[in-house]
Design an enzyme around this catalytic site. Structure first.
Site, short mmCIF file in Angstrom:
data_model
loop_
_atom_site.label_atom_id
_atom_site.label_comp_id
_atom_site.label_asym_id
_atom_site.label_seq_id
_atom_site.Cartn_x
_atom_site.Cartn_y
_atom_site.Cartn_z
N TYR A 120 -9.54 5.92 4.05
CA TYR A 120 -10.68 6.42 4.70
C TYR A 120 -10.62 7.80 5.32
O TYR A 120 -11.14 8.34 6.00
CB TYR A 120 -11.19 5.38 5.68
CG TYR A 120 -11.98 4.07 5.14
CD1 TYR A 120 -13.19 3.91 5.01
CD2 TYR A 120 -10.90 3.07 5.02
CE1 TYR A 120 -13.80 2.72 4.44
CE2 TYR A 120 -11.40 1.70 4.61
CZ TYR A 120 -12.91 1.64 4.27
OH TYR A 120 -13.31 0.39 3.87
N ASN A 167 0.79 -1.15 0.01
CA ASN A 167 0.11 0.03 0.03
C ASN A 167 0.83 1.28 0.02
O ASN A 167 1.59 1.69 1.06
CB ASN A 167 -0.80 -0.14 1.39
CG ASN A 167 -1.84 1.17 1.39
OD1 ASN A 167 -1.36 2.21 1.26
ND2 ASN A 167 -3.09 0.83 1.62
N ARG A 184 -0.92 4.86 12.88
CA ARG A 184 0.21 4.53 12.49
C ARG A 184 1.66 4.95 13.21
O ARG A 184 2.37 4.34 13.61
CB ARG A 184 0.53 4.76 11.14
CG ARG A 184 1.53 3.96 10.33
CD ARG A 184 1.37 3.71 8.77
NE ARG A 184 0.23 2.84 8.72
CZ ARG A 184 -1.08 3.20 8.17
NH1 ARG A 184 -1.36 4.44 7.71
NH2 ARG A 184 -1.96 2.49 7.94
N ASP A 243 -0.91 -4.03 9.54
CA ASP A 243 -2.48 -4.25 9.14
C ASP A 243 -3.44 -3.35 9.91
O ASP A 243 -3.12 -3.23 11.34
CB ASP A 243 -2.58 -5.45 9.79
CG ASP A 243 -4.10 -6.14 9.12
OD1 ASP A 243 -4.11 -6.25 7.78
OD2 ASP A 243 -5.22 -6.18 9.74
P1 ITT Z 1 -0.72 -4.19 2.88
O1 ITT Z 1 -1.76 -5.54 3.44
O2 ITT Z 1 -0.18 -4.64 1.62
O3 ITT Z 1 -0.23 -3.58 3.84
P2 ITT Z 1 -3.50 -3.13 2.61
O4 ITT Z 1 -3.96 -1.84 1.76
O5 ITT Z 1 -4.14 -4.50 1.88
O6 ITT Z 1 -1.93 -3.10 2.26
P3 ITT Z 1 -4.80 -3.70 5.08
O7 ITT Z 1 -5.05 -5.16 4.50
O8 ITT Z 1 -4.08 -3.64 6.31
O9 ITT Z 1 -3.56 -3.26 3.81
O10 ITT Z 1 -5.84 -2.88 4.58
C1 ITT Z 1 -6.02 -1.71 5.63
C2 ITT Z 1 -6.82 -0.83 4.80
O11 ITT Z 1 -7.50 0.17 5.96
C3 ITT Z 1 -6.04 0.26 3.91
O12 ITT Z 1 -6.17 -0.22 2.57
C4 ITT Z 1 -6.84 1.37 3.99
O13 ITT Z 1 -8.15 1.46 3.31
C5 ITT Z 1 -7.52 1.52 5.31
N1 ITT Z 1 -6.54 2.30 6.30
C6 ITT Z 1 -5.42 1.94 7.11
N2 ITT Z 1 -4.74 2.90 7.52
C7 ITT Z 1 -5.42 4.00 7.12
C8 ITT Z 1 -5.12 5.39 7.04
O14 ITT Z 1 -4.08 5.72 7.64
N3 ITT Z 1 -5.78 6.28 6.64
C9 ITT Z 1 -6.96 5.76 5.84
N4 ITT Z 1 -7.12 4.55 5.81
C10 ITT Z 1 -6.47 3.61 6.38
#
Ligand code: ITT
Length: 203
Positions: free
Chosen positions: A163, A18, A190, A77
């Site tokens: 989000y 991501n 984070r 995550d």
């Molecule tokens: P990785 O698993 O490769 O790290 P991912 O996007 O699939 O990437 P997740 O499964 O942890 O990661 O999904 C978390 C989702 O939650 C992410 O795609 C965002 O949409 C949301 N999210 C997490 N942290 C966020 C933040 O700081 N601001 C906005 N949305 C966030």
């Protein structure tokens, strides 16, 4: 209780696909002065997230990465947990935005939250970030960080990712989507998780 293991390497692999997370993690880890590698540098796999908790999925991703590249790997995550939706979308935050082809549309995912909250006064929510640090021998250290606030409608701001435009942190006028990197970084889930893992394993 066993003492946490300290990071003594020279290179840390940040095992996320991501880009928004990667940008923030790079920024928060920069003061360490160590070499940071990305998932792209090692062509890391994207394992299926089969666990039922943030920590469980962070461990799963960090372990898969450490096995694949033989380096110490950090995985994140995270997600948005809305109180009145019993914690949804939570660990399914990315999946709520995904269509059948795997493309992500966060405006659609935010609208879905808004729609499910119809008639609800309680808008309380929190962003959660679990971080797992995994060594090539399988040892893992974990932490969890939080940002508390509420979800608003309509979403506001072009900054951040996911989000962010829908999340108004407690005590703030701006959503995460209206904050620059430093402003979000001062209070984000984070950053909170990174400070905890730095205290546990790096300081
Ligand atoms: P990785 O698993 O490769 O790290 P991912 O996007 O699939 O990437 P997740 O499964 O942890 O990661 O999904 C978390 C989702 O939650 C992410 O795609 C965002 O949409 C949301 N999210 C997490 N942290 C966020 C933040 O700081 N601001 C906005 N949305 C966030």
């Amino acid at each position: 209780m066993q003492k946490p293991r300290k990071f003594e390497g020279k290179t840390l692999v940040v095992a996320t696909h991501n880009k928004g997370k990667m940008r923030e993690l790079r920024e928060y880890l920069a003061p360490l002065g160590i070499e940071l590698k990305s998932a792209d540098d090692y062509n890391l796999p994207e394992p299926e997230e089969t666990e039922t908790t943030y920590i469980g999925n962070a461990v799963l991703k960090a372990k898969a990465a450490a096995e694949a590249c033989g380096q110490i790997c950090l995985a994140d995550d995270s997600g948005l947990s809305v109180d009145a939706l019993n914690g949804d979308p939570g660990i399914y935050s990315a999946r709520w935005a995904q269509d059948a082809d795997g493309n992500r549309d966060f405006l659609k995912a935010m609208a879905l939250i808004h729609q499910k909250l119809a008639g609800q006064d309680n808008r309380k929510a929190k962003f959660v970030c679990a971080i797992a640090l995994c060594w090539p021998d399988g040892h893992v250290e974990t932490v969890e960080g939080y940002a508390h606030g509420q979800v608003i409608w309509p979403p506001r701001g072009p900054e951040g990712f996911g989000y962010d435009p829908m999340f108004l942190p407690d005590g703030q006028q701006k959503t995460f989507g209206e904050m620059n990197g430093d402003e979000k970084g001062a209070i984000s889930h984070r950053r909170n998780a990174i400070e905890k893992i730095l205290d546990k394993c790096f300081r």
